[in-house]
Design an enzyme around this catalytic site. Structure first.
Site, PDB file in Angstrom:
ATOM      1  N   VAL A  22      -9.168 -13.227  84.364  1.00 17.13           N
ATOM      2  CA  VAL A  22     -10.102 -13.962  83.506  1.00 17.13           C
ATOM      3  C   VAL A  22      -9.668 -13.912  82.046  1.00 17.13           C
ATOM      4  O   VAL A  22      -9.580 -14.939  81.374  1.00 17.13           O
ATOM      5  CB  VAL A  22     -11.529 -13.386  83.650  1.00 17.13           C
ATOM      6  CG1 VAL A  22     -12.480 -14.074  82.674  1.00 17.13           C
ATOM      7  CG2 VAL A  22     -12.017 -13.542  85.080  1.00 17.13           C
ATOM      8  N   ASP A  40      -6.368  -4.252  76.314  1.00 18.67           N
ATOM      9  CA  ASP A  40      -6.509  -3.724  77.671  1.00 18.67           C
ATOM     10  C   ASP A  40      -6.145  -2.238  77.642  1.00 18.67           C
ATOM     11  O   ASP A  40      -5.244  -1.831  76.895  1.00 18.67           O
ATOM     12  CB  ASP A  40      -5.589  -4.474  78.642  1.00 18.67           C
ATOM     13  CG  ASP A  40      -6.037  -4.341  80.092  1.00 18.67           C
ATOM     14  OD1 ASP A  40      -6.512  -5.333  80.662  1.00 18.67           O
ATOM     15  OD2 ASP A  40      -5.921  -3.234  80.657  1.00 18.67           O
ATOM     16  N   ARG A  45       0.202  -2.902  81.623  1.00 18.16           N
ATOM     17  CA  ARG A  45      -0.176  -4.310  81.485  1.00 18.16           C
ATOM     18  C   ARG A  45       0.183  -4.833  80.094  1.00 18.16           C
ATOM     19  O   ARG A  45       0.755  -5.922  79.956  1.00 18.16           O
ATOM     20  CB  ARG A  45      -1.684  -4.459  81.736  1.00 18.16           C
ATOM     21  CG  ARG A  45      -2.239  -5.866  81.557  1.00 18.16           C
ATOM     22  CD  ARG A  45      -1.760  -6.787  82.623  1.00 18.16           C
ATOM     23  NE  ARG A  45      -2.515  -8.049  82.623  1.00 18.16           N
ATOM     24  CZ  ARG A  45      -2.059  -9.160  83.142  1.00 18.16           C
ATOM     25  NH1 ARG A  45      -0.862  -9.203  83.709  1.00 18.16           N
ATOM     26  NH2 ARG A  45      -2.789 -10.254  83.131  1.00 18.16           N
ATOM     27  N   THR A  91     -16.381  -6.421  87.325  1.00 21.26           N
ATOM     28  CA  THR A  91     -17.668  -5.813  87.683  1.00 21.26           C
ATOM     29  C   THR A  91     -17.700  -5.646  89.199  1.00 21.26           C
ATOM     30  O   THR A  91     -18.208  -6.515  89.906  1.00 21.26           O
ATOM     31  CB  THR A  91     -18.847  -6.686  87.203  1.00 21.26           C
ATOM     32  OG1 THR A  91     -18.577  -8.067  87.505  1.00 21.26           O
ATOM     33  CG2 THR A  91     -19.072  -6.532  85.714  1.00 21.26           C
ATOM     34  N   THR A 126     -19.197 -11.096  85.509  1.00 24.27           N
ATOM     35  CA  THR A 126     -20.322 -11.449  86.369  1.00 24.27           C
ATOM     36  C   THR A 126     -21.278 -10.276  86.495  1.00 24.27           C
ATOM     37  O   THR A 126     -20.874  -9.164  86.849  1.00 24.27           O
ATOM     38  CB  THR A 126     -19.817 -11.855  87.764  1.00 24.27           C
ATOM     39  OG1 THR A 126     -18.904 -12.955  87.628  1.00 24.27           O
ATOM     40  CG2 THR A 126     -20.977 -12.267  88.656  1.00 24.27           C
ATOM     41  N   CYS A 266     -15.083 -11.866  93.711  1.00 26.51           N
ATOM     42  CA  CYS A 266     -16.225 -12.716  93.352  1.00 26.51           C
ATOM     43  C   CYS A 266     -17.191 -12.900  94.515  1.00 26.51           C
ATOM     44  O   CYS A 266     -18.241 -12.274  94.559  1.00 26.51           O
ATOM     45  CB  CYS A 266     -15.714 -14.083  92.870  1.00 26.51           C
ATOM     46  SG  CYS A 266     -14.956 -14.044  91.238  1.00 26.51           S
ATOM     47  N   ARG A 337      -7.457  -7.234  95.618  1.00 29.62           N
ATOM     48  CA  ARG A 337      -8.767  -6.590  95.434  1.00 29.62           C
ATOM     49  C   ARG A 337      -9.768  -7.053  96.484  1.00 29.62           C
ATOM     50  O   ARG A 337      -9.921  -8.237  96.726  1.00 29.62           O
ATOM     51  CB  ARG A 337      -9.312  -6.896  94.032  1.00 29.62           C
ATOM     52  CG  ARG A 337      -8.567  -6.206  92.910  1.00 29.62           C
ATOM     53  CD  ARG A 337      -9.139  -6.617  91.569  1.00 29.62           C
ATOM     54  NE  ARG A 337      -8.929  -8.047  91.305  1.00 29.62           N
ATOM     55  CZ  ARG A 337      -9.462  -8.689  90.263  1.00 29.62           C
ATOM     56  NH1 ARG A 337     -10.252  -8.054  89.425  1.00 29.62           N
ATOM     57  NH2 ARG A 337      -9.207  -9.970  90.077  1.00 29.62           N
TER      58      ARG A 337
END
Length: 430
Positions: A22, A40, A45, A91, A126, A266, A337
């Site tokens: 995102v 981050d 990363r 989240t 979210t 999601c 994930r």
């Protein structure tokens, strides 16, 4: 407000907190027009992004170069001059399917330490309705010493990123925005309007925007659960589910959902945020949880169907070699994930099967760390002659070139989870 002028003349400094699927695409788009600091906590990363490498494969090196005003850091002190913070951390849910706000709270603490009077904090993660103002704002106040809607302000603009989708990029997806006051809502709208070509929808409140996001995925979850239940029912009737859906799909208002595994960060997670909040209000959300139970059971269902087909063919089950094609949560994407393929693998192991996993998209180290599984990601590592069962779990493009006819001739049971192979080549499919 001073921030309005800074946005208009492009002197506002933005900070994007969390540079995953995102955050990075968003930072890229804003980094073409504003000074953006991408933050981050993952040192690896940050180092990769500084080299122009994106392990999520969402952004190319050329696209990174286009964002000439974007820099990266893992030091929160470098965020001290930021005027608008955009929080895009994950989240997840815990092992009991309860919302895990740890990344969100930690990110809020980080922002709170550098928050100044006049700043705006926009959340994209979210959450359940009320989370921004009830859970995040108190953390911002505590660590900054500032007062909400007096010294600093908040907005909420839910992410709509679809990993692996090269058509629906961040700027091509209509954006929902909101603010903690009407004036802030207008500011957030104007900010995002500068990078979102698909347009912006302004919600009347942060809670409405939060609720809109969480029901988007809950709706998809329930619809997929419906066709998954149909798949189990039609299997008992010896009717091909895909054939039924194609026939029903000739009606103009029939929704084109397909059966399958529902994982990822999601659809397989977000409904639990809504049900968590529902229980808080003393309401038992029956349909949402029923859909979750069906979808969470599909991995075991696929494994059991494969085992039954092997038994019908007279194949030995204990110590049988089974090949699972794909470990990512969706096709042509490296994201592992919350992959529900792991449920297939675990169920096969319960039957005593030896399971090999082949996935050219997934990272061996990540699979080992996340699931404690050895991954094969080169076709040369696969000896198709040794398998009694083959399960196409993820429809990567690379799998479409495999010789499933040869595998069938060797006597292996082939189960097509995604329904992408010719049905004459397979022994079962959803």
């Amino acid at each position: 407000m001073e921030i309005v002028k800074k946005i208009e003349d492009k002197t506002a400094i933005l900070g994007v907190i969390g540079l995953g699927y995102v955050g990075l695409p968003l930072a890229i788009e804003f980094g073409k027009k504003y000074d953006v600091i991408g933050f981050d906590i993952n040192d690896m990363r940050i180092n990769e992004l500084k080299k122009g490498e994106d392990r999520t494969l969402e952004i190319t090196k050329d696209e990174l170069c286009e964002a000439k005003r974007l820099t990266f850091t893992n030091n929160f002190k470098n965020l001290q001059n930021v005027n608008i913070f955009i929080v895009t951390v994950p989240t997840p849910v815990d092992s009991f399917k309860r919302p895990d706000l740890t990344p969100l709270i930690k990110a809020s603490e980080t922002v709170g330490k550098v928050l100044k009077a006049g700043d705006i904090v926009i959340y994209e993660s979210t959450v359940y309705p009320g989370c921004t103002e009830e859970d995040c704002v108190p953390v911002l106040e505590k660590f900054s010493g500032l007062k909400f809607n007096k010294d600093f302000y908040c907005g909420y603009s839910p992410e709509r990123i679809n990993p692996g989708d090269k058509e629906h990029r961040v700027n091509a997806i209509k954006k929902v925005v909101s603010g903690s006051t009407p004036e802030i809502a207008d500011i957030v709208k104007n900010l995002y309007s500068g990078i979102i070509s698909a347009g912006v929808h302004q919600a009347p409140s942060i809670k409405v925007a939060e609720a809109a996001k969480v029901i988007e995925n809950a709706q998809r979850d329930i619809n997929i659960a419906f066709v998954n239940e149909l798949a189990m029912l039609f299997d008992l009737m010896e009717i091909d589910t895909i054939d039924v859906l194609k026939a029903a799909g000739t009606k103009w208002n029939f929704l084109p959902f397909r059966p399958g595994l529902v994982g990822g960060h999601c659809i397989g997670v977000d409904p639990y945020y809504l049900t968590h909040k529902a229980v808080h209000y003393g309401y038992n959300p029956e349909i949402i949880l029923a859909g979750r139970r069906i979808n969470d059971g599909m991995g075991a269902y696929v494994a059991n169907k494969t085992i039954k087909q092997m038994i019908k063919k007279g194949l030995k089950i204990n110590n049988a070699n089974v090949l699972v094609l794909g470990i990512t949560f969706k096709e042509n994407c490296p994201d592992i994930r919350n992959s529900k393929v792991i449920d297939i693998i675990n169920e096969l192991k319960e039957f005593g099967c030896n399971v090999d996993i082949f996935d050219p998209w997934a990272d061996k180290g990540e699979v080992l760390n996340e699931y404690n599984l050895d991954l094969k990601n080169r076709i040369e590592e696969i000896d198709v002659n040794k398998y009694s069962g083959v399960i196409l779990a993820v429809a990567h493009n690379e799998f479409k070139n495999l010789d499933f006819l040869f595998m069938r001739k060797t006597g292996a049971v082939i189960f097509d989870v995604k329904g992408v192979l010719n049905k004459d080549l397979v022994d079962g499919r959803l």
